[in-house]
Design a protein around this motif. Structure first.
Motif, PDB file in Angstrom:
ATOM      1  N   TYR A   1       2.041   2.972   9.051  1.00 20.38           N
ATOM      2  CA  TYR A   1       2.699   4.118   9.692  1.00 20.38           C
ATOM      3  C   TYR A   1       2.478   4.179  11.189  1.00 20.38           C
ATOM      4  O   TYR A   1       3.311   4.739  11.924  1.00 20.38           O
ATOM      5  CB  TYR A   1       2.239   5.420   9.030  1.00 20.38           C
ATOM      6  CG  TYR A   1       0.753   5.704   9.154  1.00 20.38           C
ATOM      7  CD1 TYR A   1       0.263   6.450  10.223  1.00 20.38           C
ATOM      8  CD2 TYR A   1      -0.148   5.237   8.213  1.00 20.38           C
ATOM      9  CE1 TYR A   1      -1.098   6.711  10.345  1.00 20.38           C
ATOM     10  CE2 TYR A   1      -1.507   5.492   8.326  1.00 20.38           C
ATOM     11  CZ  TYR A   1      -1.977   6.222   9.396  1.00 20.38           C
ATOM     12  OH  TYR A   1      -3.314   6.470   9.523  1.00 20.38           O
TER      13      TYR A   1
ATOM     14  N   CYS B   1       5.255   7.653   2.549  1.00 18.93           N
ATOM     15  CA  CYS B   1       4.246   8.394   3.305  1.00 18.93           C
ATOM     16  C   CYS B   1       4.844   9.684   3.866  1.00 18.93           C
ATOM     17  O   CYS B   1       5.981   9.677   4.347  1.00 18.93           O
ATOM     18  CB  CYS B   1       3.703   7.536   4.445  1.00 18.93           C
ATOM     19  SG  CYS B   1       2.790   6.084   3.888  1.00 18.93           S
TER      20      CYS B   1
ATOM     21  N   SER C   1       4.306  13.491   6.181  1.00 17.78           N
ATOM     22  CA  SER C   1       3.677  14.020   7.388  1.00 17.78           C
ATOM     23  C   SER C   1       3.240  15.468   7.199  1.00 17.78           C
ATOM     24  O   SER C   1       3.608  16.133   6.220  1.00 17.78           O
ATOM     25  CB  SER C   1       4.661  13.911   8.555  1.00 17.78           C
ATOM     26  OG  SER C   1       5.051  12.565   8.755  1.00 17.78           O
TER      27      SER C   1
ATOM     28  N   PHE D   1      -2.951  11.266  -3.572  1.00 14.71           N
ATOM     29  CA  PHE D   1      -2.522   9.971  -3.055  1.00 14.71           C
ATOM     30  C   PHE D   1      -2.087   9.110  -4.228  1.00 14.71           C
ATOM     31  O   PHE D   1      -2.334   9.424  -5.395  1.00 14.71           O
ATOM     32  CB  PHE D   1      -3.651   9.293  -2.280  1.00 14.71           C
ATOM     33  CG  PHE D   1      -4.006   9.976  -0.994  1.00 14.71           C
ATOM     34  CD1 PHE D   1      -3.109   9.996   0.066  1.00 14.71           C
ATOM     35  CD2 PHE D   1      -5.236  10.603  -0.846  1.00 14.71           C
ATOM     36  CE1 PHE D   1      -3.430  10.633   1.257  1.00 14.71           C
ATOM     37  CE2 PHE D   1      -5.566  11.240   0.348  1.00 14.71           C
ATOM     38  CZ  PHE D   1      -4.652  11.257   1.397  1.00 14.71           C
TER      39      PHE D   1
ATOM     40  N   SER E   1      -6.404   9.689   9.529  1.00 10.50           N
ATOM     41  CA  SER E   1      -5.054   9.165   9.774  1.00 10.50           C
ATOM     42  C   SER E   1      -4.640   9.369  11.218  1.00 10.50           C
ATOM     43  O   SER E   1      -4.062   8.479  11.854  1.00 10.50           O
ATOM     44  CB  SER E   1      -4.057   9.840   8.830  1.00 10.50           C
ATOM     45  OG  SER E   1      -4.366   9.561   7.475  1.00 10.50           O
TER      46      SER E   1
ATOM     47  N   VAL F   1       1.900  11.370   9.814  1.00 12.23           N
ATOM     48  CA  VAL F   1       1.660  10.819   8.474  1.00 12.23           C
ATOM     49  C   VAL F   1       0.182  10.918   8.090  1.00 12.23           C
ATOM     50  O   VAL F   1      -0.711  10.714   8.915  1.00 12.23           O
ATOM     51  CB  VAL F   1       2.136   9.355   8.399  1.00 12.23           C
ATOM     52  CG1 VAL F   1       1.473   8.602   7.243  1.00 12.23           C
ATOM     53  CG2 VAL F   1       3.647   9.299   8.244  1.00 12.23           C
TER      54      VAL F   1
ATOM     55  N   ALA G   1      -2.488   9.305   5.327  1.00 14.26           N
ATOM     56  CA  ALA G   1      -2.789   8.283   4.331  1.00 14.26           C
ATOM     57  C   ALA G   1      -4.237   8.440   3.883  1.00 14.26           C
ATOM     58  O   ALA G   1      -5.051   9.092   4.550  1.00 14.26           O
ATOM     59  CB  ALA G   1      -2.552   6.885   4.908  1.00 14.26           C
TER      60      ALA G   1
ATOM     61  N   CYS H   1      -0.381   6.589   0.204  1.00 17.72           N
ATOM     62  CA  CYS H   1       0.101   7.832   0.798  1.00 17.72           C
ATOM     63  C   CYS H   1       0.406   8.835  -0.308  1.00 17.72           C
ATOM     64  O   CYS H   1      -0.056   8.673  -1.441  1.00 17.72           O
ATOM     65  CB  CYS H   1       1.334   7.544   1.652  1.00 17.72           C
ATOM     66  SG  CYS H   1       0.975   6.671   3.194  1.00 17.72           S
ATOM     67  N   THR H   2       1.202   9.861  -0.001  1.00 13.57           N
ATOM     68  CA  THR H   2       1.416  10.968  -0.940  1.00 13.57           C
ATOM     69  C   THR H   2       2.861  11.143  -1.361  1.00 13.57           C
ATOM     70  O   THR H   2       3.185  12.079  -2.087  1.00 13.57           O
ATOM     71  CB  THR H   2       0.969  12.294  -0.290  1.00 13.57           C
ATOM     72  OG1 THR H   2       1.801  12.541   0.865  1.00 13.57           O
ATOM     73  CG2 THR H   2      -0.494  12.254   0.138  1.00 13.57           C
TER      74      THR H   2
END
Length: 549
Positions: free
Chosen positions: A74, A90, A92, A128, A142, A194, A196, A216-217
């Motif tokens: 990212y 990913c 934010s 995640f 991050s 973003v 992570a 990521c989510t």
């Protein structure tokens, strides 16, 4: 943020975005225009606010990319291929919606208790892709990667006014600023914001973003990546938000414009953004799907990459701008689906500006009409007759190649020698990040998309040391204006300053504006739900794509 050159695609305006929690934050989103209305543009093409919502789930859909992402880290997500994929994996702190407004993302609330403090309260229970739960420590880590000079993050500039970032509670992160920064909260809806997994990134080490997962989510997690051919995303069933409609998204890397079009017409892929302009008519007439146009917040420009040679004289830059056949470019390269422009920034970015600021920004810009004789006079005055300039081009699409040849034609007609240097599509992104890739190049075609709905997102590039200030332009007055804009939270006051900045950029011809270009997306009859606006760069667009019937 800016990005590479071709421009054509968008995102679904189906969901009504919830308002930003903090009223102060909402006030910061300058020019937060609502969803683009469906209307016929004066140039003849039709803008759509969205595509029809999906009617159900689907097992899999295929999507065309014009190039393979160089990385999915990212911190380096600065171009179309990377962000088109990464936006689904990913997420934010904030979210740029299909309506080009800002809404809560991984942070359910953003507050601004004083001009130097931003507090983000995180959603609870967000997981995640490895199953672990997101905490404030992951946010701090991050963001720390974005700010680490060793990583050379494409988004580092977003944090230049950040003094510190601290986990002030298990689900709360506080940013302390050195100075007020009106861009900072807006940029938290881009790849700059973003989040992570700290554990996942550290475990991947130097391979993060190129092999394995991204931890990521988002609604999708990274699946198989066959280098040089394809990449798959798999639905993440532990997603905190609305479940994605498609189980699998299969991206194919198709660098040849004709191959991309044939893949769409033949059903090898179901759709794609950034449609080659030479393919518009084939796709419209093919009978297998629909080509949509949306607000792209994008302008086609000539990036002035070096001023070491003849372009160091502003008269030469002005002459090239005067000699350029913009109308011819729009007609041939954009197939008439664009508007001639004398502005580096798109008009839609000024939608929230007072009328006087809009007038100040646009009414006295240099004319866009071609004037060969005046351009010749400027070249003679500058003593530049016969000087050689090199323009980079690429076979990505005729919007790129034909702009390069239009520059060559303009230069030749006014007494310059213009040489073209062809660069492979996969290597073109390096022009934005690698000074060595720009060696010996004076200009290249660039379509710049705004990453937030604010004109200064483009105009700040030309301050001293700006990320895309490749030519090294430097003017204390320009820098001061950028600084004033950055420190001004009130939108009306900021727009007035931005109008002055736009005029100065135009007078100095820091880049050469050419046209405005809508976003485009093609969907075959199997699928629907993709967006029509440029928001797809940071919004999880693939999760909305599902069965059309």
């Amino acid at each position: 943020m800016p990005g590479y050159l071709p421009r054509r695609s968008g995102r679904t305006a189906r969901r009504t975005a919830p308002p930003i929690a903090a009223a102060a934050a909402l006030a910061l989103v300058a020019a937060c225009s609502g969803p683009p209305e469906k209307h016929a543009d004066p140039a003849g093409y039709r803008l759509s606010a969205d595509t029809p919502p999906a009617k159900g789930d689907i097992e899999k859909f295929g999507w065309a990319l014009y190039a393979e992402p160089l990385t999915l880290d990212y911190v380096s997500a600065f171009d179309y291929p990377q962000n088109t994929v990464l936006s689904n994996v990913c997420e934010s702190l904030m979210r740029w919606t299909p309506q080009l407004t800002m809404a809560p993302g991984l942070a359910e609330k953003a507050s601004n208790p004083d001009p130097l403090t931003w507090v983000y309260d995180l959603r609870s229970g967000v997981r995640f892709h490895d199953g672990s739960v997101m905490t404030a420590d992951d946010v701090v880590y991050s963001v720390g990667r974005q700010m680490d000079p060793e990583l050379g993050a494409s988004w580092a500039e977003s944090f230049e006014k950040v003094e510190s970032v601290t986990a002030t509670a298990p689900l709360q992160v506080t940013f302390k600023l050195k100075q007020p920064d009106s861009m900072f909260p807006q940029l938290m809806a881009t790849a700059a914001g973003v989040v992570a997994s700290k554990k996942g990134v550290e475990a991947a080490g130097k391979d993060y973003g190129t092999t394995g997962g991204l931890d990521c989510t988002g609604p999708y997690k990274l699946g198989d990546w066959t280098k040089g051919q394809s990449l798959e995303l798999q639905r993440f069933d532990g997603y905190w938000g609305t479940k994605a409609k498609a189980k699998t998204v299969a991206f194919r890397f198709l660098t040849d414009p004709s191959a991309r079009t044939n893949a769409m017409l033949g059903g090898e892929v179901d759709g794609g953004f950034l449609i080659p302009t030479e393919s518009y008519e084939r796709l419209r007439a093919g009978g297998v799907g629909t080509l949509y146009y949306g607000e792209g917040l994008s302008t086609v420009n000539v990036n002035v990459t070096s001023t070491k040679g003849a372009l160091g004289d502003v008269r030469v830059r002005r002459a090239l701008s005067m000699a350029l056949d913009r109308a011819g470019f729009v007609k041939t390269a954009l197939a008439g689906n664009g508007k001639v422009s004398n502005s580096l920034t798109p008009r839609a970015a000024w939608a929230g500006a007072p009328a006087h600021a809009q007038a100040a920004a646009f009414d006295t810009l240099p004319p866009s009409a071609q004037d060969i004789e005046q351009a010749k006079r400027l070249i003679r005055e500058a003593g530049a007759t016969g000087k050689t300039l090199t323009v980079a081009t690429s076979p990505i699409g005729q919007d790129v190649s034909l702009l390069a040849t239009a520059i060559q034609d303009a230069g030749t007609r006014i007494g310059l020698r213009i040489e073209l240097k062809t660069i492979a599509p996969d290597a073109f992104s390096a022009l934005f990040t690698d000074p060595a890739a720009r060696e010996g190049i004076d200009m290249f075609p660039e379509t710049y998309y705004l990453s937030v709905t604010d004109p200064v997102d483009l105009l700040r590039n030309f301050r001293t040391g700006g990320y895309q200030n490749h030519a090294g332009y430097s003017d204390p007055e320009y820098d001061t204006l950028v600084e004033q804009i950055t420190q001004t939270y009130d939108p009306a006051q900021r727009f007035a300053l931005e109008a002055k900045l736009q005029q100065k950029a135009a007078a100095e011809v820091v880049w050469i504006p050419v046209a405005e270009w809508p976003s485009t997306v093609f969907l075959n009859k199997r699928i629907t739900g993709a967006p029509t606006t440029i928001a797809y760069m940071y919004y999880p667009w693939a999760a909305d794509v599902g069965a059309a019937g």
